[in-house]
Design an enzyme around this catalytic site. Structure first.
Site, short mmCIF file in Angstrom:
data_model
loop_
_atom_site.label_atom_id
_atom_site.label_comp_id
_atom_site.label_asym_id
_atom_site.label_seq_id
_atom_site.Cartn_x
_atom_site.Cartn_y
_atom_site.Cartn_z
N ASP A 47 -4.52 -0.11 -6.27
CA ASP A 47 -4.31 0.21 -4.85
C ASP A 47 -4.92 -0.89 -4.00
O ASP A 47 -5.60 -0.63 -3.02
CB ASP A 47 -4.91 1.58 -4.51
CG ASP A 47 -4.62 1.99 -3.07
OD1 ASP A 47 -3.64 1.47 -2.49
OD2 ASP A 47 -5.38 2.80 -2.51
N GLU A 99 -2.78 10.19 -0.84
CA GLU A 99 -4.02 9.40 -0.83
C GLU A 99 -4.44 9.08 0.60
O GLU A 99 -5.61 9.10 0.94
CB GLU A 99 -3.83 8.09 -1.62
CG GLU A 99 -5.11 7.26 -1.77
CD GLU A 99 -5.40 6.29 -0.63
OE1 GLU A 99 -6.55 5.86 -0.48
OE2 GLU A 99 -4.47 5.99 0.14
N HIS A 141 -1.21 -0.72 6.45
CA HIS A 141 -1.07 0.37 7.44
C HIS A 141 -0.33 -0.08 8.69
O HIS A 141 -0.60 0.44 9.78
CB HIS A 141 -2.44 0.93 7.83
CG HIS A 141 -3.19 1.58 6.70
ND1 HIS A 141 -4.38 2.24 6.88
CD2 HIS A 141 -2.91 1.69 5.38
CE1 HIS A 141 -4.81 2.71 5.72
NE2 HIS A 141 -3.93 2.39 4.79
N ASP A 150 0.85 -1.20 0.00
CA ASP A 150 0.00 0.00 0.00
C ASP A 150 0.87 1.24 0.00
O ASP A 150 1.25 1.73 1.05
CB ASP A 150 -0.92 -0.04 1.22
CG ASP A 150 -1.94 1.09 1.21
OD1 ASP A 150 -2.11 1.74 0.17
OD2 ASP A 150 -2.57 1.31 2.25
#
Lengths: 501, 501
Positions: free
Chosen positions: A364, A336, A442, A302
């Site tokens: 993505d 983003e 993340h 990501d």
């Protein structure tokens, strides 16, 4: 070269003109043949990317040289410069930065300790955009809820407390995907939900179905909150600890310390580069990924993966010397993750030519093997027509993922390009076999070793094929046409693609 | 109660005497029937544990109330007291602490930062027993090797450097297990290997096949080193980063800071509790797990699971009111992780009765479903005979793991009980379906949520069955016997089980 000769034959053979008419559903009789040739060329491009592409080498360089790339960081700006340099080195001399002002959120030091019933440090990451706790931190009792209804039932009872949201994420399945959308609600809105009842901070179960004590950050939204409260993600393990204490009616008290703050805006940029179309150069097909990441791990899946896949598409078209009918534009979006300022700035800057943006595709969803194309359009008729057209291409790309039939999914796309949907752009997202995507997403674990070079290459090949298919398609994808010799060639009047060539 | 009546009938029916003779391979004709009855009783006990046992509830309490339990910590001593109290509350009034002096290693603060080519913090855990770096830390270039041969080839070139061992652990398979033994060599011996060439510290790839940026600690051995050097585990991700830099010939410089030191010895204890045998009370069958853990996570799989399984065995036998022929002794070893002082102290304290220790079984392979019994004996003839006898029982326990055929594996056992092998004790280890065991092992991720209650219960049931089978077997397991009325009943002369009743 055989491939190239064949290709030019195809392009020449298909040299006809279209009359665009949104209301006409009829597909001309020669369209299937023409589209089939475009499909075949798309497949050839995919093969070329599979063999000659170098997405993994670029991904390693991006990840290892710069690490994570949060908006406002030096690493992000260095990555952007690197991408421009890479494209220019590959011969795409119009590669450029388009300046974007981005927010600069700073995590600072942070920690979370259980104070009672037993002192121990929790694995946590402050949520992106969160305010800090002040230098003295916050110590308070925890109240655990699993749903907004449960929070509403507690109401004012959470005043002065730290609200903990414990909603587990189901495991990914090929049929239903990740359930990210349903699960992420408390990460995004939990702080606002709890603050309205007087809670002084929130802890949110990390949005992942698998954990090795690994917290996952991500953006929150304070909505209309006038007094935002600090918010942090905790590992699923720590979340389950709190859940067990609640079930056992054991009060838990924690101390949260976060230095997070929103600094002044910073300068960043979208990377933009074009292979100019030779028939409808003013018509633009965007192929994209986002170059920023959260401030943990390496932003490999990501969205370093999307970045290098999109780069490979443009580089391959350039390397082949092919000229698509429409201009293929690579965009590496900035910001983003925490603001979408990259795509918003693009929309502002290119407002006058948005009507000429035929489609925008974004990768993505991680660097795994391709499994689907998501396609989204404000015009639902166009969306479904495009889905049917894409299904024919996708059927010819099935060899890219022997383990999973590739499909076309109408109704969604990808984060940045979805912002173009209100402008009438057909938006697409490349979906991948994301069984483990949210294990890394993340978190500190989103590192380049998690990307399988072969899977990445297959998705890069799929992205290139889809991009070519749309850019070189006889008519704008999803728009039904009538053949009418002498009619205008383009849906818009602007004959010039915007931006330098 | 039907079960109990049947059982006593079995025991009464089998009331005969044995003459032990190590040299006789002949099994008496009535042994198969007798052993079969013991097997059936073992299966009944397993069923009872499966239904009435509460290993998971105890594991949650152990993990959540006390957390990790390193030797020398208050949490370990509180856990030991808790276990004694739990056993007494279950009616096993002879549950007691047997004092053990244990080392007290203190981790202190620690960190590892890449200084060049790009500054970033690595995910690390100092290895257990490591010395510290001193307050100013160590900054040096890194040299990566994958094998001892590679290190030897570098030789004095590593002087003044930090040696990095990068040997990936293969994934677990049901056939070959974890490859832990082969992989752990550099964690245990790497510091000594590198120090002899003048290296000033070592970094070892974490011993795991899966990682979410999660370092795994564990014991090292400095062997004969006079000047020990600091040693830390790094996550597989960080290890692969270093490997990539080596492959790219990019020099890496890091700064290691560890406050670790060995404090004064501390007082701890083994937990010991008996259900006294009614025929050969002086003969002892140990059922065990270890109650200490590393100073990360909750020590749930390693080895809280073994602790609660072993407790369940003794509690179930007591609850049933059954009297095994031999004394079943629960031992919860202290200090397995960094010194084995628990079992060593036990050997010293019980030296005079070790010859009466028929067998010792330990569960220290995680709280997953049972898949094998490892069996080990100094007398290889006894080992293989015992394996054959156990195979008959195991065949009757296959329902405990419908997904995987349970087997008997001669030649190994489990860490603590293996220390009893030189004393002639038959040592056994309960192996489980450990596909993910080393994902959690010695890391922050070894938390109780990783244990599946149903799988834990199945292993607890298997442990109880095996323990009963050995304790109530007509003759000491693996020892061939001749029936000879009037011969001595016991292999040893001591008619009294040691320890309080």
């Amino acid at each position: 070269m055989l491939v190239r000769s064949w290709m030019y034959f195809g392009v020449t053979f298909c040299g006809f003109v279209l009359m665009i008419d949104d209301t006409v559903a009829q597909i001309p009789q020669n369209q299937p043949i023409v589209a089939s040739l475009t499909e075949d060329a798309s497949v050839l491009l995919a093969e070329n990317v599979l063999v000659q592409g170098r997405p993994y080498a670029r991904l390693v360089e991006l990840c290892d040289r710069f690490g994570h790339r949060l908006s406002g960081s030096t690493a992000l700006e260095q990555s952007i410069d690197w991408a421009v340099d890479e494209l220019r080195a590959a011969g795409i001399t119009n590669a450029r930065r388009e300046s974007v002002t981005v927010p600069r959120w700073v995590r600072g030091k942070e920690s979370l300790h259980v104070v009672a019933p037993r002192a121990y440090p929790m694995a946590m990451l402050g949520l992106g955009g969160s305010v800090g706790t002040g230098p003295h931190g916050i110590e308070a009792d925890v109240m655990t809820v699993s749903s907004e209804d449960e929070l509403d039932a507690l109401g004012a009872a959470v005043a002065g407390k730290i609200v903990h949201f414990d909603n587990p994420m189901p495991s990914w399945t090929p049929q239903h995907g990740s359930c990210y959308g349903e699960t992420v609600i408390f990460r995004v809105h939990g702080a606002a939900m709890a603050a309205k009842y007087g809670a002084i901070a929130v802890l949110v179960r990390s949005v992942t179905a698998r954990s090795l004590r690994s917290p996952h950050t991500g953006m929150l939204s304070y909505q209309e909150l006038t007094t935002p409260i600090p918010a942090a993600a905790i590992s699923t393990e720590d979340s389950e600890y709190l859940r067990r204490q609640k079930d056992a009616q054991t009060p838990v008290r924690v101390r949260l310390q976060m230095d997070a703050f929103l600094d002044k805006d910073a300068q960043s940029a979208n990377v933009v580069a074009d292979v100019v179309g030779d028939k409808f150069p003013e018509q633009i097909v965007i192929v994209s990924g986002h170059i920023d990441s959260w401030d943990v791990g390496q932003g490999a899946h990501d969205d370093g993966a999307g970045v290098v896949m999109a780069m490979d598409t443009l580089v391959a078209i350039h390397r082949m010397g092919w000229k698509p009918k429409r201009t293929v534009r690579l965009v590496l979006w900035t910001n983003e993750e925490n603001g979408m300022r990259g795509v918003k700035s693009y929309i502002e800057r290119h407002q006058s030519t948005l009507h000429n943006h035929v489609a925008a595709i974004e990768a993505d969803a991680g660097g795994f093997a391709p499994i689907a194309l998501a396609v989204q359009c404000a015009d639902k008729q166009r969306e479904s027509t495009a889905a049917i057209e894409l299904a024919q291409l996708v059927a010819k790309l099935s060899w890219l993922n022997p383990n999973q039939e590739m499909t076309v999914k109408p109704g969604s796309s990808a984060p940045d390009v979805a912002q173009l949907v209100p402008s009438g752009v057909l938006a697409l997202g490349l979906d991948t076999y994301g069984e483990t995507y949210f294990d890394y997403h993340h978190s500190e674990a989103d590192t380049v070793d998690k990307v399988n070079p072969d899977e990445l290459r297959r998705s890069a090949a799929a992205l290139a094929a889809v991009t070519w298919f749309i850019a070189d398609h006889p008519y704008p994808l999803g728009i039904s046409v009538q053949v009418s010799p002498g009619a205008p060639e383009s849906p818009g009047g602007n004959k010039h693609a915007d931006g330098p060539k």
